[in-house]
Design a protein around this motif. Structure first.
Motif, PDB file in Angstrom:
ATOM      1  N   ASP A  15     -15.037 112.256  55.755  1.00 52.43           N
ATOM      2  CA  ASP A  15     -16.354 112.154  55.126  1.00 52.43           C
ATOM      3  C   ASP A  15     -16.300 111.026  54.127  1.00 52.43           C
ATOM      4  N   PRO A  16     -17.002 109.896  54.386  1.00 51.55           N
ATOM      5  CA  PRO A  16     -16.909 108.752  53.470  1.00 51.55           C
ATOM      6  C   PRO A  16     -17.494 109.042  52.097  1.00 51.55           C
ATOM      7  N   PHE A  17     -18.268 110.109  52.000  1.00 50.06           N
ATOM      8  CA  PHE A  17     -18.866 110.439  50.686  1.00 50.06           C
ATOM      9  C   PHE A  17     -18.292 111.732  50.112  1.00 50.06           C
ATOM     10  N   GLY A  18     -17.121 112.097  50.550  1.00 54.49           N
ATOM     11  CA  GLY A  18     -16.520 113.352  50.072  1.00 54.49           C
ATOM     12  C   GLY A  18     -16.184 113.357  48.594  1.00 54.49           C
ATOM     13  N   TYR A  19     -15.950 112.150  48.054  1.00 55.11           N
ATOM     14  CA  TYR A  19     -15.578 112.109  46.639  1.00 55.11           C
ATOM     15  C   TYR A  19     -16.744 112.497  45.761  1.00 55.11           C
ATOM     16  N   LEU A  20     -17.947 112.539  46.277  1.00 57.10           N
ATOM     17  CA  LEU A  20     -19.120 112.893  45.471  1.00 57.10           C
ATOM     18  C   LEU A  20     -19.272 114.383  45.306  1.00 57.10           C
ATOM     19  N   TYR A  21     -18.575 115.184  46.092  1.00 59.99           N
ATOM     20  CA  TYR A  21     -18.715 116.631  46.048  1.00 59.99           C
ATOM     21  C   TYR A  21     -17.480 117.269  45.427  1.00 59.99           C
ATOM     22  N   ALA A  22     -17.696 118.482  44.897  1.00 56.55           N
ATOM     23  CA  ALA A  22     -16.609 119.191  44.205  1.00 56.55           C
ATOM     24  C   ALA A  22     -15.497 119.549  45.168  1.00 56.55           C
ATOM     25  N   ASP A  23     -15.855 120.008  46.350  1.00 55.41           N
ATOM     26  CA  ASP A  23     -14.803 120.388  47.280  1.00 55.41           C
ATOM     27  C   ASP A  23     -14.054 119.188  47.770  1.00 55.41           C
ATOM     28  N   GLY A  24     -14.770 118.015  47.851  1.00 62.62           N
ATOM     29  CA  GLY A  24     -14.072 116.803  48.250  1.00 62.62           C
ATOM     30  C   GLY A  24     -13.092 116.371  47.193  1.00 62.62           C
ATOM     31  N   GLN A  25     -13.502 116.445  45.927  1.00 63.18           N
ATOM     32  CA  GLN A  25     -12.593 116.097  44.846  1.00 63.18           C
ATOM     33  C   GLN A  25     -11.422 117.044  44.789  1.00 63.18           C
ATOM     34  N   ALA A  26     -11.678 118.356  45.104  1.00 61.85           N
ATOM     35  CA  ALA A  26     -10.589 119.336  45.102  1.00 61.85           C
ATOM     36  C   ALA A  26      -9.597 119.011  46.187  1.00 61.85           C
ATOM     37  N   ASN A  27     -10.077 118.410  47.237  1.00 60.24           N
ATOM     38  CA  ASN A  27      -9.166 118.053  48.314  1.00 60.24           C
ATOM     39  C   ASN A  27      -8.566 116.677  48.122  1.00 60.24           C
ATOM     40  N   GLY A  28      -8.878 116.033  47.015  1.00 61.82           N
ATOM     41  CA  GLY A  28      -8.234 114.767  46.701  1.00 61.82           C
ATOM     42  C   GLY A  28      -9.010 113.570  47.138  1.00 61.82           C
ATOM     43  N   ALA A  29     -10.308 113.696  47.367  1.00 54.89           N
ATOM     44  CA  ALA A  29     -11.097 112.550  47.785  1.00 54.89           C
ATOM     45  C   ALA A  29     -11.232 111.571  46.648  1.00 54.89           C
ATOM     46  N   GLN A  30     -11.081 110.295  46.910  1.00 55.26           N
ATOM     47  CA  GLN A  30     -11.159 109.230  45.917  1.00 55.26           C
ATOM     48  C   GLN A  30     -12.237 108.235  46.330  1.00 55.26           C
ATOM     49  N   PRO A  31     -12.811 107.523  45.339  1.00 55.63           N
ATOM     50  CA  PRO A  31     -13.758 106.464  45.685  1.00 55.63           C
ATOM     51  C   PRO A  31     -13.098 105.465  46.627  1.00 55.63           C
ATOM     52  N   PRO A  32     -13.833 104.763  47.377  1.00 56.88           N
ATOM     53  CA  PRO A  32     -13.275 103.847  48.382  1.00 56.88           C
ATOM     54  C   PRO A  32     -12.497 102.714  47.761  1.00 56.88           C
ATOM     55  N   SER A  33     -11.347 102.446  48.336  1.00 55.47           N
ATOM     56  CA  SER A  33     -10.521 101.310  47.929  1.00 55.47           C
ATOM     57  C   SER A  33      -9.904 100.746  49.205  1.00 55.47           C
ATOM     58  N   GLY A  34     -10.680  99.975  49.900  1.00 58.87           N
ATOM     59  CA  GLY A  34     -10.224  99.460  51.182  1.00 58.87           C
ATOM     60  C   GLY A  34     -10.655 100.337  52.321  1.00 58.87           C
ATOM     61  N   GLY A  35     -11.219 101.518  52.037  1.00 62.33           N
ATOM     62  CA  GLY A  35     -11.693 102.425  53.059  1.00 62.33           C
ATOM     63  C   GLY A  35     -12.425 103.553  52.410  1.00 62.33           C
ATOM     64  N   TYR A  36     -13.102 104.367  53.143  1.00 59.55           N
ATOM     65  CA  TYR A  36     -13.886 105.476  52.611  1.00 59.55           C
ATOM     66  C   TYR A  36     -13.269 106.772  53.053  1.00 59.55           C
TER      67      TYR A  36
END
Length: 320
Positions: A15-36
């Motif tokens: 999910d390229p926008f996972g870092y915007l959600y709480a569960d994505g952040q809990a799973n370690g999603a980061q803003p894009p840096s060379g990829g999403y």
């Protein structure tokens, strides 16, 4: 099979926008840096025309930090940037120039195509053949117009009021199937009628004719035997008239016929010149088979100043 967490960074969970959600952040999603997407996610972003199937992919250009607009390489003014070039501009891409159709030359003409001149000549030949065929059919159509012979006859109808013209005319059809003739001396005379022979021109035997008919009650009668059948017959009379036209009553089998016997001055003889007034007339009485009685008499209103020398019958409605 029970549900569970298969972990991050799988293609179906990318999910390229996972870092915007709480569960994505809990799973370690980061803003894009060379990829999403999640860490170590599959980088599927490609510039337009960059992907080459079946070949080694070129390294991607470095991306800018999050929140910055990546710098695009600048080309010459009026020329597209190499980063957005069409796929066919890259090395190894398929050619895009249009290939000429078989038989088509670049000069606008056809090479190896159908022979249009031959087709045109063939079409003209077909049209000419059709025109010639139609012309022949129209010219030959006149040969089919043949006389069918179904022309109406011009013979007059049987009528008791008919007034035949003088027999000096050659018109009409004669019949020799039945003919009987009687001279004046064989007729039965009545009233003041009398035989004479002093006027020349009579065609009866000895030149004898009946005169003195110009008085009421004078008559001649003919009893004719052997009439072959019922029907219309033609009664002829040879006579002489001078000056005015004459007419006498015709009686058949005791009944007055519908029209008088016409005794006109067809010869145009002068008054009293009976030698030049001889002519013939006729009428069409209806007779019965066997014996018939025919009378010619001078009745009131008749004009009877004639000489009569001969009478005859013919079968049918004829004029001579």
């Amino acid at each position: 099979m029970t549900s569970g967490n298969n972990g991050a960074s799988t293609p179906e969970d990318d999910d390229p926008f996972g870092y915007l959600y709480a569960d994505g952040q809990a799973n370690g999603a980061q803003p894009p840096s060379g990829g999403y997407g999640y860490p170590n996610s599959v980088n599927r972003v490609r510039s337009v025309g960059q992907r080459q199937y079946g070949q080694q992919q070129a390294p991607t250009a470095p991306t800018a930090a999050y929140g910055q607009v990546p710098q695009q390489p600048q080309g010459a003014y009026g020329q597209p940037s190499a980063h957005y070039a069409a796929p066919e501009t890259f090395p190894g891409s398929a050619p895009t120039s249009q290939q000429p159709m078989p038989g088509y030359s670049g000069g606008g003409g056809r090479s190896g195509g159908p022979n249009t001149k031959g087709l045109l000549i063939g079409a003209i030949a077909v049209v000419a053949a059709v025109v010639i065929g139609i012309s022949v059919a129209m010219l030959g159509g006149d040969d089919d117009k043949k006389d069918t012979g179904n022309e109406a006859g011009a013979s007059p109808s049987v009528s008791q009021s008919s007034e035949p013209s003088a027999s000096s005319s050659d018109s009409g059809k004669s019949s020799d199937e039945y003919k009987k003739t009687i001279d004046a001396k064989a007729l039965r005379l009545g009233g003041g009628a009398a035989l004479a022979s002093d006027v020349e021109g009579a065609q009866s035997d000895g030149g004898i004719y009946v005169g003195n008919l110009n008085s009421v009650g004078s008559s001649v009668t003919w009893t004719v035997n052997g009439v072959p059948s019922d029907g219309v017959y033609t009664l002829f009379a040879h006579y002489s008239a001078a000056s005015d036209d004459q007419a006498m009553t015709l009686t058949v089998n005791g009944k007055v016929f519908g029209s008088k016997l016409n005794l006109k001055n067809y010869a145009k003889a002068a008054d009293g010149d009976f030698a030049k007034g001889w002519t013939t007339t006729y009428n069409w009485p209806t007779l019965t088979k066997g014996t018939n009685t025919i009378s010619l008499s001078c009745e009131n209103g008749d004009q009877c100043n004639v000489l009569l020398d001969q009478v005859w019958l013919k079968q049918g409605q004829v004029t001579k």
